[in-house]
Every structure is written in C-alpha cells, then in structure tokens.
Design a protein around this motif. Structure first.
Motif, PDB file in Angstrom:
ATOM      1  N   LYS A   1      10.290  31.696  66.204  1.00 36.04           N
ATOM      2  CA  LYS A   1      10.018  30.415  66.864  1.00 36.04           C
ATOM      3  C   LYS A   1      10.938  29.306  66.330  1.00 36.04           C
ATOM      4  CE  LYS A   1       6.480  26.821  66.971  1.00 36.04           C
ATOM      5  NZ  LYS A   1       5.121  26.455  66.577  1.00 36.04           N
ATOM      6  N   TYR A   2      11.044  29.195  65.023  1.00 35.43           N
ATOM      7  CA  TYR A   2      11.809  28.101  64.430  1.00 35.43           C
ATOM      8  C   TYR A   2      13.316  28.340  64.467  1.00 35.43           C
ATOM      9  CZ  TYR A   2       7.433  26.032  63.059  1.00 35.43           C
ATOM     10  OH  TYR A   2       6.192  25.453  63.090  1.00 35.43           O
ATOM     11  N   PHE A   3      13.746  29.565  64.716  1.00 38.48           N
ATOM     12  CA  PHE A   3      15.182  29.847  64.839  1.00 38.48           C
ATOM     13  C   PHE A   3      15.783  28.999  65.951  1.00 38.48           C
ATOM     14  CE2 PHE A   3      18.877  32.112  66.418  1.00 38.48           C
ATOM     15  CZ  PHE A   3      19.541  32.447  65.258  1.00 38.48           C
ATOM     16  N   SER A   4      15.186  29.054  67.133  1.00 45.78           N
ATOM     17  CA  SER A   4      15.727  28.296  68.268  1.00 45.78           C
ATOM     18  C   SER A   4      15.488  26.794  68.112  1.00 45.78           C
ATOM     19  CB  SER A   4      15.126  28.800  69.584  1.00 45.78           C
ATOM     20  OG  SER A   4      13.724  28.687  69.565  1.00 45.78           O
ATOM     21  N   LEU A   5      14.365  26.398  67.518  1.00 53.71           N
ATOM     22  CA  LEU A   5      14.103  24.970  67.315  1.00 53.71           C
ATOM     23  C   LEU A   5      15.132  24.345  66.375  1.00 53.71           C
ATOM     24  CD1 LEU A   5      10.202  24.963  66.977  1.00 53.71           C
ATOM     25  CD2 LEU A   5      11.547  24.105  68.895  1.00 53.71           C
TER      26      LEU A   5
ATOM     27  N   HIS B   1      19.076  26.982  52.773  1.00 55.28           N
ATOM     28  CA  HIS B   1      17.713  27.475  52.633  1.00 55.28           C
ATOM     29  C   HIS B   1      17.707  28.959  52.967  1.00 55.28           C
ATOM     30  CE1 HIS B   1      16.085  23.341  52.601  1.00 55.28           C
ATOM     31  NE2 HIS B   1      17.038  23.107  53.487  1.00 55.28           N
ATOM     32  N   ILE B   2      17.168  29.789  52.067  1.00 54.62           N
ATOM     33  CA  ILE B   2      17.012  31.212  52.332  1.00 54.62           C
ATOM     34  C   ILE B   2      15.520  31.477  52.476  1.00 54.62           C
ATOM     35  CG2 ILE B   2      17.369  33.559  51.478  1.00 54.62           C
ATOM     36  CD1 ILE B   2      19.752  32.523  49.884  1.00 54.62           C
ATOM     37  N   ILE B   3      15.123  31.986  53.638  1.00 59.99           N
ATOM     38  CA  ILE B   3      13.715  32.209  53.940  1.00 59.99           C
ATOM     39  C   ILE B   3      13.540  33.608  54.513  1.00 59.99           C
ATOM     40  CG2 ILE B   3      13.882  31.183  56.246  1.00 59.99           C
ATOM     41  CD1 ILE B   3      11.057  29.900  55.618  1.00 59.99           C
ATOM     42  N   THR B   4      12.358  34.170  54.325  1.00 61.80           N
ATOM     43  CA  THR B   4      12.087  35.528  54.797  1.00 61.80           C
ATOM     44  C   THR B   4      12.291  35.645  56.300  1.00 61.80           C
ATOM     45  OG1 THR B   4      10.495  35.818  53.018  1.00 61.80           O
ATOM     46  CG2 THR B   4      10.393  37.387  54.832  1.00 61.80           C
ATOM     47  N   GLY B   5      11.682  34.776  57.068  1.00 62.42           N
ATOM     48  CA  GLY B   5      11.799  34.796  58.521  1.00 62.42           C
ATOM     49  C   GLY B   5      11.488  33.429  59.087  1.00 62.42           C
ATOM     50  N   LEU B   6      11.652  33.276  60.375  1.00 64.42           N
ATOM     51  CA  LEU B   6      11.425  31.980  61.013  1.00 64.42           C
ATOM     52  C   LEU B   6      10.351  32.062  62.090  1.00 64.42           C
ATOM     53  CD1 LEU B   6      15.109  30.758  61.150  1.00 64.42           C
ATOM     54  CD2 LEU B   6      13.281  29.838  59.737  1.00 64.42           C
ATOM     55  N   GLU B   7       9.375  32.946  61.880  1.00 61.79           N
ATOM     56  CA  GLU B   7       8.232  33.023  62.789  1.00 61.79           C
ATOM     57  C   GLU B   7       7.349  31.797  62.580  1.00 61.79           C
ATOM     58  OE1 GLU B   7       7.766  35.263  65.153  1.00 61.79           O
ATOM     59  OE2 GLU B   7       9.531  36.402  64.612  1.00 61.79           O
ATOM     60  N   ASP B   8       6.228  31.749  63.279  1.00 61.82           N
ATOM     61  CA  ASP B   8       5.310  30.617  63.201  1.00 61.82           C
ATOM     62  C   ASP B   8       4.474  30.710  61.928  1.00 61.82           C
ATOM     63  OD1 ASP B   8       4.055  28.321  63.967  1.00 61.82           O
ATOM     64  OD2 ASP B   8       2.683  29.278  65.373  1.00 61.82           O
ATOM     65  N   GLY B   9       4.735  29.829  60.962  1.00 63.48           N
ATOM     66  CA  GLY B   9       3.990  29.829  59.707  1.00 63.48           C
ATOM     67  C   GLY B   9       4.110  28.496  58.997  1.00 63.48           C
TER      68      GLY B   9
END
Length: 93
Positions: free
Chosen positions: A41-45, A5-13
């Motif tokens: 946020k989701y990086f560590s999760l 999965h390639i995503i812009t970022g892993l902030e809360d969204g």
C-alpha cells in the motif's frame, strides 16, 4: 541530509504508516525507502509523493540479494540509515 530507510515491507501497518508520515511532513531532508520484500500500500503512496522507493524482493536465503542491497546503499551514499522492524534491523545492521 539524505536518510535511507530500510523496512521489511510496505503493507498496511503501524510502522509503515509512521514512515509514510515522516516522509510526508519532513521537507528538510531527502528520504529514500528500501523495502526488503515486495511493495504494498505505502509503496505507491510514497512513489506518488516523489520519494525514491526500492523493492528488493529479497529472499532471506539469497546472498545475491544481500550483495545487491549493499551495492544500492553504496550508490545512494546516505548520511543516515534508519532501520524499521526486526528484519529491517537485522539486514540493515
């Protein structure tokens, strides 16, 4: 099957939350997540779930970062590349 999965970022969204839920509940496939910009946020999760997560810290004017992304994709040898959000679609495409 290995899905990258390639995503812009892993902030809360919203998209990030859906990606997290897919990785959390799909135990059949192997998921790898590449964040174009820094983690969040989701990086560590995702890391805590045992998912391979890469943060490219990419600047959109950097050709070197783009080449590093290509090298990473070649080394991961994915069966499927799933892109998320506009920047992920552009870079991943």
């Amino acid at each position: 099957m290995k899905i990258v999965h390639i995503i812009t970022g892993l902030e809360d969204g919203g998209a990030e939350n859906i990606l997290y839920k897919i990785c959390q509940h799909d135990h059949i496939n192997c998921h790898v997540v590449i964040s174009i910009i820094s983690g969040g946020k989701y990086f560590s999760l995702l890391k805590n779930m045992g998912i391979q997560v890469y943060s490219m810290n990419m600047k959109f004017y950097s050709i070197i970062s783009f080449i590093n992304l290509i090298r990473l994709l070649i080394s991961l040898k994915p069966d499927v590349v799933q892109t998320w959000l506009v920047h992920g679609d552009f870079i991943g495409g």
